[in-house]
Motif scaffolding. Structure first.
Motif, PDB file in Angstrom:
ATOM      1  N   LEU A 110       0.855  -1.193   0.000  1.00 49.66           N
ATOM      2  CA  LEU A 110       0.000   0.000   0.000  1.00 49.66           C
ATOM      3  C   LEU A 110       0.890   1.242   0.000  1.00 49.66           C
ATOM      4  O   LEU A 110       1.888   1.280   0.726  1.00 49.66           O
ATOM      5  CB  LEU A 110      -0.894   0.005   1.252  1.00 49.66           C
ATOM      6  N   PRO A 111       0.538   2.227  -0.793  1.00 51.53           N
ATOM      7  CA  PRO A 111       1.441   3.369  -0.943  1.00 51.53           C
ATOM      8  C   PRO A 111       1.308   4.423   0.160  1.00 51.53           C
ATOM      9  O   PRO A 111       0.833   5.516  -0.066  1.00 51.53           O
ATOM     10  CB  PRO A 111       1.030   3.952  -2.301  1.00 51.53           C
ATOM     11  N   SER A 112       1.733   4.107   1.375  1.00 53.05           N
ATOM     12  CA  SER A 112       1.785   5.165   2.406  1.00 53.05           C
ATOM     13  C   SER A 112       2.961   4.883   3.332  1.00 53.05           C
ATOM     14  O   SER A 112       3.383   3.728   3.483  1.00 53.05           O
ATOM     15  CB  SER A 112       0.484   5.201   3.215  1.00 53.05           C
ATOM     16  N   ASP A 113       3.495   5.957   3.960  1.00 54.82           N
ATOM     17  CA  ASP A 113       4.655   5.782   4.834  1.00 54.82           C
ATOM     18  C   ASP A 113       4.317   4.880   6.019  1.00 54.82           C
ATOM     19  O   ASP A 113       5.101   4.024   6.420  1.00 54.82           O
ATOM     20  CB  ASP A 113       5.133   7.141   5.375  1.00 54.82           C
ATOM     21  N   ALA A 114       3.122   5.088   6.603  1.00 57.96           N
ATOM     22  CA  ALA A 114       2.759   4.331   7.804  1.00 57.96           C
ATOM     23  C   ALA A 114       2.695   2.836   7.503  1.00 57.96           C
ATOM     24  O   ALA A 114       3.236   2.014   8.256  1.00 57.96           O
ATOM     25  CB  ALA A 114       1.417   4.821   8.340  1.00 57.96           C
ATOM     26  N   THR A 115       2.047   2.474   6.364  1.00 60.44           N
ATOM     27  CA  THR A 115       1.938   1.034   6.055  1.00 60.44           C
ATOM     28  C   THR A 115       3.310   0.468   5.673  1.00 60.44           C
ATOM     29  O   THR A 115       3.593  -0.699   5.918  1.00 60.44           O
ATOM     30  CB  THR A 115       0.950   0.789   4.890  1.00 60.44           C
ATOM     31  N   PHE A 116       4.169   1.332   5.136  1.00 57.98           N
ATOM     32  CA  PHE A 116       5.520   0.871   4.790  1.00 57.98           C
ATOM     33  C   PHE A 116       6.272   0.462   6.058  1.00 57.98           C
ATOM     34  O   PHE A 116       6.807  -0.647   6.156  1.00 57.98           O
ATOM     35  CB  PHE A 116       6.280   1.978   4.051  1.00 57.98           C
ATOM     36  N   PHE A 117       6.283   1.362   7.061  1.00 58.84           N
ATOM     37  CA  PHE A 117       7.043   1.050   8.271  1.00 58.84           C
ATOM     38  C   PHE A 117       6.391  -0.081   9.074  1.00 58.84           C
ATOM     39  O   PHE A 117       7.083  -0.922   9.650  1.00 58.84           O
ATOM     40  CB  PHE A 117       7.245   2.318   9.126  1.00 58.84           C
ATOM     41  N   ALA A 118       5.049  -0.104   9.081  1.00 58.19           N
ATOM     42  CA  ALA A 118       4.365  -1.217   9.761  1.00 58.19           C
ATOM     43  C   ALA A 118       4.787  -2.530   9.109  1.00 58.19           C
ATOM     44  O   ALA A 118       5.028  -3.535   9.787  1.00 58.19           O
ATOM     45  CB  ALA A 118       2.858  -1.040   9.676  1.00 58.19           C
ATOM     46  N   HIS A 181       5.563  -0.672  -5.197  1.00 54.34           N
ATOM     47  CA  HIS A 181       4.581  -1.378  -4.370  1.00 54.34           C
ATOM     48  C   HIS A 181       4.120  -2.683  -5.028  1.00 54.34           C
ATOM     49  O   HIS A 181       3.752  -3.627  -4.329  1.00 54.34           O
ATOM     50  CB  HIS A 181       3.418  -0.444  -4.024  1.00 54.34           C
ATOM     51  N   TYR A 182       4.166  -2.754  -6.373  1.00 52.96           N
ATOM     52  CA  TYR A 182       3.880  -4.042  -7.027  1.00 52.96           C
ATOM     53  C   TYR A 182       4.953  -5.046  -6.587  1.00 52.96           C
ATOM     54  O   TYR A 182       4.686  -6.210  -6.343  1.00 52.96           O
ATOM     55  CB  TYR A 182       3.942  -3.947  -8.553  1.00 52.96           C
ATOM     56  N   GLY A 183       6.191  -4.554  -6.531  1.00 55.01           N
ATOM     57  CA  GLY A 183       7.298  -5.434  -6.127  1.00 55.01           C
ATOM     58  C   GLY A 183       7.064  -5.966  -4.718  1.00 55.01           C
ATOM     59  O   GLY A 183       7.177  -7.175  -4.472  1.00 55.01           O
ATOM     60  N   PHE A 184       6.704  -5.056  -3.792  1.00 58.49           N
ATOM     61  CA  PHE A 184       6.470  -5.493  -2.409  1.00 58.49           C
ATOM     62  C   PHE A 184       5.331  -6.515  -2.367  1.00 58.49           C
ATOM     63  O   PHE A 184       5.383  -7.507  -1.637  1.00 58.49           O
ATOM     64  CB  PHE A 184       6.130  -4.290  -1.513  1.00 58.49           C
ATOM     65  N   GLY A 185       4.292  -6.262  -3.149  1.00 61.54           N
ATOM     66  CA  GLY A 185       3.148  -7.184  -3.182  1.00 61.54           C
ATOM     67  C   GLY A 185       3.561  -8.551  -3.704  1.00 61.54           C
ATOM     68  O   GLY A 185       3.160  -9.589  -3.152  1.00 61.54           O
ATOM     69  N   LEU A 186       4.400  -8.552  -4.727  1.00 65.81           N
ATOM     70  CA  LEU A 186       4.846  -9.829  -5.292  1.00 65.81           C
ATOM     71  C   LEU A 186       5.635 -10.627  -4.249  1.00 65.81           C
ATOM     72  O   LEU A 186       5.493 -11.855  -4.150  1.00 65.81           O
ATOM     73  CB  LEU A 186       5.713  -9.577  -6.533  1.00 65.81           C
ATOM     74  N   ALA A 187       6.433  -9.918  -3.444  1.00 61.90           N
ATOM     75  CA  ALA A 187       7.177 -10.606  -2.383  1.00 61.90           C
ATOM     76  C   ALA A 187       6.185 -11.299  -1.447  1.00 61.90           C
ATOM     77  O   ALA A 187       6.398 -12.447  -1.022  1.00 61.90           O
ATOM     78  CB  ALA A 187       8.042  -9.605  -1.612  1.00 61.90           C
ATOM     79  N   GLY A 188       5.076 -10.632  -1.143  1.00 60.30           N
ATOM     80  CA  GLY A 188       4.045 -11.224  -0.274  1.00 60.30           C
ATOM     81  C   GLY A 188       3.423 -12.450  -0.914  1.00 60.30           C
ATOM     82  O   GLY A 188       3.177 -13.463  -0.236  1.00 60.30           O
ATOM     83  N   ILE A 189       3.171 -12.389  -2.239  1.00 65.37           N
ATOM     84  CA  ILE A 189       2.584 -13.545  -2.924  1.00 65.37           C
ATOM     85  C   ILE A 189       3.538 -14.740  -2.825  1.00 65.37           C
ATOM     86  O   ILE A 189       3.129 -15.875  -2.589  1.00 65.37           O
ATOM     87  CB  ILE A 189       2.264 -13.195  -4.396  1.00 65.37           C
ATOM     88  N   GLY A 190       4.841 -14.458  -2.959  1.00 73.81           N
ATOM     89  CA  GLY A 190       5.837 -15.535  -2.818  1.00 73.81           C
ATOM     90  C   GLY A 190       5.732 -16.192  -1.452  1.00 73.81           C
ATOM     91  O   GLY A 190       5.736 -17.417  -1.329  1.00 73.81           O
TER      92      GLY A 190
END
Ligand code: GLN
Length: 493
Positions: A110-118, A181-190
């Motif tokens: 998700l594209p926000s600083d808070a969700t990034f650090f969480a 953020h697509y990249g981060f999401g793909l890591a989650g799918i893995g």
């Protein structure tokens, strides 16, 4: 407290079928870890005004975040191992850890600083639960120990590196090439793929990793949740006070304080073991050796783990990545080390076996010195290449590739060798604890790797040259100390 299961069949390269389950679980976890890590510093430093906006941080803050994140991932292996041994059993710890990791990656999608650090915090906690415990279960597949267990671990290390190879390629392609953020999401799918695969493979694990109920478990579990809640609340309150500016402390200061504290606590613990504990004289000498290995391995990772920080930035801004008119993502270089490991691990494994056969296998003390020379060699090459890049030229990808080749030779002299030496040097009742110390060495190294990279703003060459001299100095000291220290190791080679 693990119960060893029934005979588990042999269908995975002549190994128990359960090894395949663990191989792929860890492969997918490393896919997500190294995939995301390959993007991390690039995302943090990328400008906010672009088609694929980053966070726009300066290199020093980004490097401190990178250092704290990668250090905590390994530091939390200590409580993660404890939870599995005492409360949940390995299997539950791995599964819950994996779910938390996946949640972390999706949060970062998700594209926000808070969700990034969480997301970063969730990945730290989840990896602490998952990573140490997968290795424990691998060990438990071979109750007889010995050479078969070593072979099992070598195959498992291939799984780690297969993930480390594929993650940056795919996650990097989507993250750098399209949207972070697509990249981060793909890591989650893995990670989800790894979890499904792990759950489906339970039947191959017999009852390994299941903690039998024992007296006092429920009370211990309640205390654990209480203390975890209190610790979480204190950390959250501290984070809130820092981010709102009430406590004036920079991320680099927090990282430096954490590094200093780790060193002091570990040194005090070994002093206690050597002076006050009831161990025999030989066991105490061996504790001294383990502490030495802890220091050396921290130095090693402090250089090596800059792969994801300063070397990644060098790939991005100092390296010519255009091939056939197409620009390769910088994070793809993160795969090179894993590829070399897959190719060379068997070579090094057979080399040690061959040398042992002719009675020439060097002691682990010499192998550590060799590993540090490998690191120094890699940074030497890089400092050379960087002297051209600092003048404004983009340099050939060959510089980084040769550097990673040296790093990999170093890693193969230190990482697998060190792990097995620690298990042999530690007295039986402290093997788990000493493995924990080994992970703490990794954490400290990662932290220093982040802090070191904060200097990158003043040019690549001075930083890389500094690391070269530091690593070469450590290698020379390790080499000179080896014959003296060998007297304290007893019969451990
Ligand atoms: N590459 C290995 C892994 O990911 C070792 C990394 C480390 O210990 N720093 O497990």
């Amino acid at each position: 407290m693990n119960q060893i299961g029934p005979p588990l069949g042999t269908t995975f390269f002549g190994h128990p079928r359960g090894l395949a389950t663990l191989f792929f679980t860890e492969m997918w976890e490393r896919f997500s870890y190294y995939g995301m890590r390959g993007l991390l510093i690039l995302f943090l430093t990328a400008t906010t005004i672009s088609e694929n906006p980053g966070m726009g941080l300066d290199a020093a803050s980004a490097a401190a975040i990178y250092g704290l994140y990668t250090a905590l991932v390994y530091l939390l292996a200590l409580p993660g191992g404890w939870v599995a041994d005492n409360i949940w059993g390995q299997r539950k710890a791995i599964f819950i850890g994996g779910c938390i990791i996946a949640a972390g990656h999706f949060s970062m999608a998700l594209p926000s600083d808070a969700t990034f650090f969480a997301g970063l915090i969730l990945i730290v906690v989840g990896t602490g639960l998952l990573k140490p415990n997968v290795s424990t279960v691998v060990g438990d597949l071979y109750p007889e120990g010995g050479a078969r267990r070593d072979a099992g671990f070598s195959i498992y290390y291939m799984g780690i590196n297969l993930g480390g190879f594929l993650g940056p390629l795919l996650v990097g392609y989507f993250g750098e090439g399209m949207n972070w953020h697509y990249g981060f999401g793909l890591a989650g799918i893995g990670m989800i793929a790894g979890l499904i695969q792990f759950r489906m493979g339970y039947k191959h694990l017999g009852n390994i990793g299941i903690l039998p109920v024992y007296d006092g478990l429920a009370a211990k579990e309640r205390r654990f949740y209480l203390y975890t809640g209190i610790t979480g609340a204190i950390i959250a309150a501290f984070a809130l006070l820092v981010s709102s500016g009430v406590i004036d402390v920079s991320l680099s200061q927090i990282a430096a304080t954490l590094g200093g504290s780790i060193l002091v606590v570990v040194a005090a613990f070994f002093l206690y073991l050597i002076i006050f504990s009831k161990h025999t004289a030989l066991e105490k000498k061996r504790f001294g050796i383990i502490f030495w290995l802890f220091l050396l391995v921290s130095v090693f990772w402090a250089g090596f783990e800059q792969a994801g920080s300063s070397l990644n930035l060098f790939a991005e801004s100092g390296t010519d990545r255009v091939m056939f008119g197409w620009e390769m993502p910088a994070s793809w270089f993160q795969s090179v080390n894993s590829l070399f490991i897959i190719i060379m691990a068997p070579v090094f494994g057979s080399l040690w076996v061959f040398l042992a056969r002719i009675n020439r296998n060097p002691s682990f003390l010499y192998k550590f010195a060799l590993g540090l020379f490998g690191l120094a060699g890699g940074f030497f090459v890089l400092a050379w290449g960087a002297s051209f890049a600092d003048q404004g030229d983009l340099v050939s990808p060959a510089w980084l590739t040769v550097t990673y080749f040296f790093f990999t030779c170093g890693e193969l002299c230190i990482s697998p060798v060190g792990m097995s030496s620690v298990t042999k040097l530690a007295p039986a009742n402290r093997v788990g604890q000493m493995m924990g110390v080994w992970f703490v060495g990794t954490a400290l190294g990662n932290l220093i790797a982040g802090l070191a990279a904060s200097d990158v703003g003043s040019g690549f060459q001075p930083l890389f040259w500094q690391v070269t001299t530091f690593a070469a100095g450590a290698a020379i000291i390790a080499l000179l100390a080896a014959p003296f220290l060998k007297k304290f190791t007893g019969d451990v080679q």
